[in-house]
Design a protein around this motif. Sequence first.
Motif, short mmCIF file in Angstrom:
data_model
loop_
_atom_site.label_atom_id
_atom_site.label_comp_id
_atom_site.label_asym_id
_atom_site.label_seq_id
_atom_site.Cartn_x
_atom_site.Cartn_y
_atom_site.Cartn_z
N GLY A 1 25.18 161.25 27.01
CA GLY A 1 26.46 160.19 27.05
C GLY A 1 27.13 160.69 25.72
O GLY A 1 28.56 160.74 25.91
N THR A 2 26.55 161.20 24.57
CA THR A 2 27.47 161.46 23.63
C THR A 2 28.25 162.86 24.01
O THR A 2 29.47 163.13 23.51
CB THR A 2 26.62 161.77 22.19
OG1 THR A 2 25.96 160.56 22.10
CG2 THR A 2 27.49 162.19 21.03
N THR A 3 27.54 163.79 24.64
CA THR A 3 28.13 164.99 24.91
C THR A 3 29.46 164.90 25.76
O THR A 3 30.56 165.39 25.58
CB THR A 3 27.44 166.06 25.65
OG1 THR A 3 26.12 166.44 25.00
CG2 THR A 3 28.17 167.25 26.11
N VAL A 4 29.30 163.97 26.78
CA VAL A 4 30.57 163.68 27.59
C VAL A 4 31.60 162.96 26.99
O VAL A 4 32.62 163.25 26.87
CB VAL A 4 30.20 162.97 28.86
CG1 VAL A 4 31.18 162.40 29.53
CG2 VAL A 4 29.02 163.85 29.76
N GLU A 5 31.31 161.87 26.13
CA GLU A 5 32.25 161.20 25.23
C GLU A 5 32.99 162.21 24.59
O GLU A 5 34.27 161.93 24.39
CB GLU A 5 31.35 160.45 24.40
CG GLU A 5 32.23 159.39 23.55
CD GLU A 5 31.62 158.51 22.61
OE1 GLU A 5 32.34 157.41 22.07
OE2 GLU A 5 30.36 158.57 22.53
N HIS A 6 32.50 163.13 23.82
CA HIS A 6 33.39 164.10 23.01
C HIS A 6 33.66 165.48 23.60
O HIS A 6 34.02 166.39 22.76
CB HIS A 6 32.42 164.25 21.70
CG HIS A 6 32.12 162.88 20.83
ND1 HIS A 6 33.19 162.37 20.18
CD2 HIS A 6 31.10 162.10 20.76
CE1 HIS A 6 32.61 161.20 19.61
NE2 HIS A 6 31.28 161.00 20.11
N ALA A 7 33.48 165.69 24.95
CA ALA A 7 33.60 166.80 25.47
C ALA A 7 35.19 167.13 25.43
O ALA A 7 36.05 165.87 25.49
CB ALA A 7 33.19 166.78 26.99
N HIS A 8 35.54 168.38 25.49
CA HIS A 8 37.11 168.72 25.61
C HIS A 8 37.40 168.05 26.87
O HIS A 8 36.98 168.15 27.90
CB HIS A 8 37.10 170.33 25.29
CG HIS A 8 38.77 170.45 25.13
ND1 HIS A 8 39.57 170.79 26.42
CD2 HIS A 8 39.56 170.83 24.17
CE1 HIS A 8 40.87 171.04 25.78
NE2 HIS A 8 40.69 171.30 24.33
N ARG A 9 38.93 167.69 26.93
CA ARG A 9 39.33 167.33 28.26
C ARG A 9 39.30 168.10 29.09
O ARG A 9 39.18 167.90 30.49
CB ARG A 9 41.01 166.98 28.03
CG ARG A 9 41.55 166.25 28.99
CD ARG A 9 43.05 165.65 28.70
NE ARG A 9 43.01 164.51 27.52
CZ ARG A 9 42.64 163.46 27.71
NH1 ARG A 9 42.48 162.91 29.11
NH2 ARG A 9 42.68 162.75 26.94
N GLU A 10 39.39 169.65 28.77
CA GLU A 10 39.11 170.49 30.12
C GLU A 10 37.79 170.97 30.53
O GLU A 10 37.78 171.69 31.18
CB GLU A 10 40.29 171.81 29.59
CG GLU A 10 41.71 171.46 29.41
CD GLU A 10 42.31 170.78 30.35
OE1 GLU A 10 42.16 171.12 31.65
OE2 GLU A 10 43.22 170.02 30.19
N ALA A 11 37.01 170.27 29.71
CA ALA A 11 35.63 170.93 29.78
C ALA A 11 35.11 170.50 31.17
O ALA A 11 35.40 169.50 31.87
CB ALA A 11 34.78 170.41 28.76
N ASN A 12 33.97 171.37 31.74
CA ASN A 12 33.52 171.21 33.03
C ASN A 12 32.24 170.10 32.74
O ASN A 12 31.24 170.53 32.40
CB ASN A 12 32.95 172.34 33.56
CG ASN A 12 32.46 172.12 35.02
OD1 ASN A 12 31.72 170.97 35.41
ND2 ASN A 12 32.20 173.23 35.96
#
Length: 202
Positions: free
Chosen positions: A97-108
């Motif tokens: 959850g934390t990874t997705v929350e702070h992922a770059h907008r263009e990240a897969n």
Amino acid sequence: MSTIRSMALVIATPLVLAVAGLMHPGGLSRATATHWANMHVVLLPVFPLLPLGLLVVLWGRPRRDLPGAATVVAWIAAFAYSTFYTGLDAVAGIAAGTTVEHAHREANLQALKTPLYEKADVLGHIGAFALIIAVVATAVALLPRHGIRVLPGTAVLLISGWSFIDSHIFWPRGVYTMLGLALGFALLNWASRTDAPQSPKT
């Protein structure tokens, strides 16, 4: 311990998890990431308490016989469940959850989530199978003293435990799984309050 108090102890955790399952996001996305991570932080101390439904009915010092040995096995398996399932909660819940929350907008996002989910699945499966082993060991420990009264609760717990392997607490099956565990713990607690009839001595 009074019957009412022990009944409350054994059903409290699965009922709390069933309610949590009604609020659990169906999937992890940017929109649900904060809720996903925060919910698993809150539930981190709750999931390990699930085996209380077994530990309450096994309360006391084990004897040096088969039921005593089964009691120790149930304790060890319950500890294994609490350890490994907490790992699932931390990896697939808080970390993902934390990874997705702070992922770059263009990240897969799928590429970010998949390794965490795969690791978490291994931990969760070990934990769920450990819970099933704890249920079987508890039945072996209780059967000589309480007789076939322990079988209905054991059957419900085994069915629910098998569902728990891949249902987590997601609605709808995960919620029904938690309700099944609550019912099974309640039946087992009721059964452990009465000794099996003794055969008349000749």
